[in-house]
Scaffold this motif. Structure first.
Motif, PDB file in Angstrom:
ATOM      1  N   SER A 100      32.230  39.848  37.554  1.00 26.66           N
ATOM      2  CA  SER A 100      32.899  39.017  38.773  1.00 26.66           C
ATOM      3  C   SER A 100      34.315  39.561  39.448  1.00 26.66           C
ATOM      4  CB  SER A 100      32.603  37.773  38.797  1.00 26.66           C
ATOM      5  OG  SER A 100      33.075  37.457  38.498  1.00 26.66           O
ATOM      6  N   GLU A 101      35.092  39.361  38.696  1.00 32.55           N
ATOM      7  CA  GLU A 101      36.124  39.857  38.764  1.00 32.55           C
ATOM      8  C   GLU A 101      36.519  41.031  38.653  1.00 32.55           C
ATOM      9  OE1 GLU A 101      39.512  38.094  36.629  1.00 32.55           O
ATOM     10  OE2 GLU A 101      38.817  35.531  36.667  1.00 32.55           O
ATOM     11  N   ILE A 104      35.108  42.401  42.274  1.00 31.82           N
ATOM     12  CA  ILE A 104      36.310  42.299  43.077  1.00 31.82           C
ATOM     13  C   ILE A 104      37.258  43.591  43.416  1.00 31.82           C
ATOM     14  CG2 ILE A 104      37.521  40.392  44.540  1.00 31.82           C
ATOM     15  CD1 ILE A 104      34.971  40.451  44.892  1.00 31.82           C
ATOM     16  N   LYS A 151      27.732  35.322  39.784  1.00 30.45           N
ATOM     17  CA  LYS A 151      29.231  35.354  39.895  1.00 30.45           C
ATOM     18  C   LYS A 151      29.696  36.150  40.935  1.00 30.45           C
ATOM     19  CE  LYS A 151      31.089  32.320  37.750  1.00 30.45           C
ATOM     20  NZ  LYS A 151      31.317  31.235  38.365  1.00 30.45           N
ATOM     21  N   GLU A 154      29.463  34.827  44.727  1.00 29.55           N
ATOM     22  CA  GLU A 154      30.494  33.367  44.956  1.00 29.55           C
ATOM     23  C   GLU A 154      32.005  33.905  45.305  1.00 29.55           C
ATOM     24  OE1 GLU A 154      28.660  30.229  42.080  1.00 29.55           O
ATOM     25  OE2 GLU A 154      30.527  31.140  41.141  1.00 29.55           O
ATOM     26  N   LYS A 155      32.465  34.631  44.468  1.00 27.93           N
ATOM     27  CA  LYS A 155      33.889  35.551  44.554  1.00 27.93           C
ATOM     28  C   LYS A 155      34.023  36.168  45.576  1.00 27.93           C
ATOM     29  CE  LYS A 155      36.029  35.560  39.414  1.00 27.93           C
ATOM     30  NZ  LYS A 155      35.112  34.333  39.486  1.00 27.93           N
ATOM     31  N   CYS A 158      34.217  33.969  48.431  1.00 31.16           N
ATOM     32  CA  CYS A 158      35.748  33.996  48.859  1.00 31.16           C
ATOM     33  C   CYS A 158      36.312  34.742  49.423  1.00 31.16           C
ATOM     34  CB  CYS A 158      36.683  33.471  47.411  1.00 31.16           C
ATOM     35  SG  CYS A 158      36.282  32.361  46.713  1.00 31.16           S
TER      36      CYS A 158
END
Length: 318
Positions: A100-101, A104, A151, A154-155, A158
């Motif tokens: 997920s990082e 993003i 996930k 979710e990010k 944000c």
């Protein structure tokens, strides 16, 4: 006897296992490096799974359990493992954080023009004329609403993105704002700035992103694939990128890995190529060892197999 077919298990992982279980794992650089006299005594094998074949599994005559260091199952010799009555557990659940990082990060790369700034720095240029974008209010479509897709969602939330998901039934999943079926997604895919794929490779999903489908993407869209290479017609993707029919791509998985030298994807316009690393943070094997430690404790206590973490149904291939 417990043996690993990868020497990526280094001192800090051995210390982790030693502290929890009181022993170290015998490691080899690859499965063929395991001597015959060792293979014949192995009860537990720790492996990424892509090195297993019908033939080499036969070497492990006392094998009872395989703990995989990956989640993907497509390379397993299922029938042979069933014949030898071998139990398999995988590493499902450790990928959502790093993947997920990564996704993003790919989005931010395109919004914030980091590559342009690096070039400006190298040339000692100062140019404030071109404005950058924002993820805020951008629409993202995530193919796959499992643990990794959730996930990513979710990010993305944000960053105040509008987050839609895709699964086979269209059933709602938190925290997606809306979930579409595969058929509905194809009708609306043109509406999204980012299209992210985390789907598994199955008979139903193979080649889903073909030329006709890719040409439906928005001309300003970025396509991100961290699922499987076989989901995408790579020649078609090169064509839509080079013809500027979409804005860019972030690709971590490919039909052939390593991606061959000279493959046109290497030079496709506005494309980031990474060597299947979206899940491989420095904590990857630490998390795998946590699963192994938990499973080994249950294994030695003769707990039922369904009590173990990530047990694989070899008959159903998942």
């Amino acid at each position: 006897m417990i043996v690993s077919t990868t020497d990526e298990i280094i001192d800090r992982h051995q210390e982790q296992v030693q502290s929890a279980l009181g022993f170290e794992i015998t490691t080899y650089p690859h499965i063929d490096a395991i001597p015959e006299e060792v293979a014949s005594r192995v009860e537990i094998l720790i492996t990424y799974g892509n090195d297993l074949t019908d033939e080499n599994v036969l070497r492990f005559r006392k094998l009872k359990w395989i703990q995989m260091l990956s989640a993907g199952l497509e390379d397993l010799p299922f029938e042979q493992l069933v014949k030898q009555d071998v139990m398999v557990t995988n590493a499902k659940g450790i990928h959502p954080i790093p993947m997920s990082e990564y996704v993003i990060g790919g989005m931010l790369h395109f919004e914030k023009h980091f590559d342009r700034y690096m070039n400006m720095q190298n040339n000692q240029e100062w140019d404030r004329e071109i404005l950058v974008g924002e993820l805020n209010d951008r629409k993202v479509l995530i193919y796959g609403t499992g643990a990794i897709g959730v996930k990513i969602a979710e990010k993305a939330k944000c960053f105040d993105m509008v987050v839609h998901g895709v699964n086979t039934s269209g059933r709602p999943v938190e925290p997606f704002d809306h979930v579409l079926t595969l058929e509905e997604a194809e009708e609306h895919v043109n509406e999204y700035s980012y299209v992210v794929c985390v789907l598994p490779l199955t008979d139903h999903t193979a080649g889903i992103f073909n030329q006709e489908y890719l040409e439906k993407l928005n001309e300003n869209a970025v396509f991100i694939n961290v699922g499987r290479g076989g989901l995408v017609d790579e020649d078609a993707l090169v064509e839509v990128l080079n013809n500027e029919q979409i804005y860019g791509a972030v690709l971590d998985v490919f039909q052939t890995e390593p991606l061959p030298k000279g493959h046109p994807l290497w030079e496709a316009k506005n494309t980031i190529i990474t060597p299947h690393m979206s899940a491989k943070s420095y904590r990857y094997l630490e998390r795998c060892m946590n699963i192994f430690i938990d499973n080994y404790t249950k294994y030695k206590e003769n707990m039922p197999a369904d009590e173990m973490v990530n047990i694989v149904d070899l008959h159903r291939h998942y």
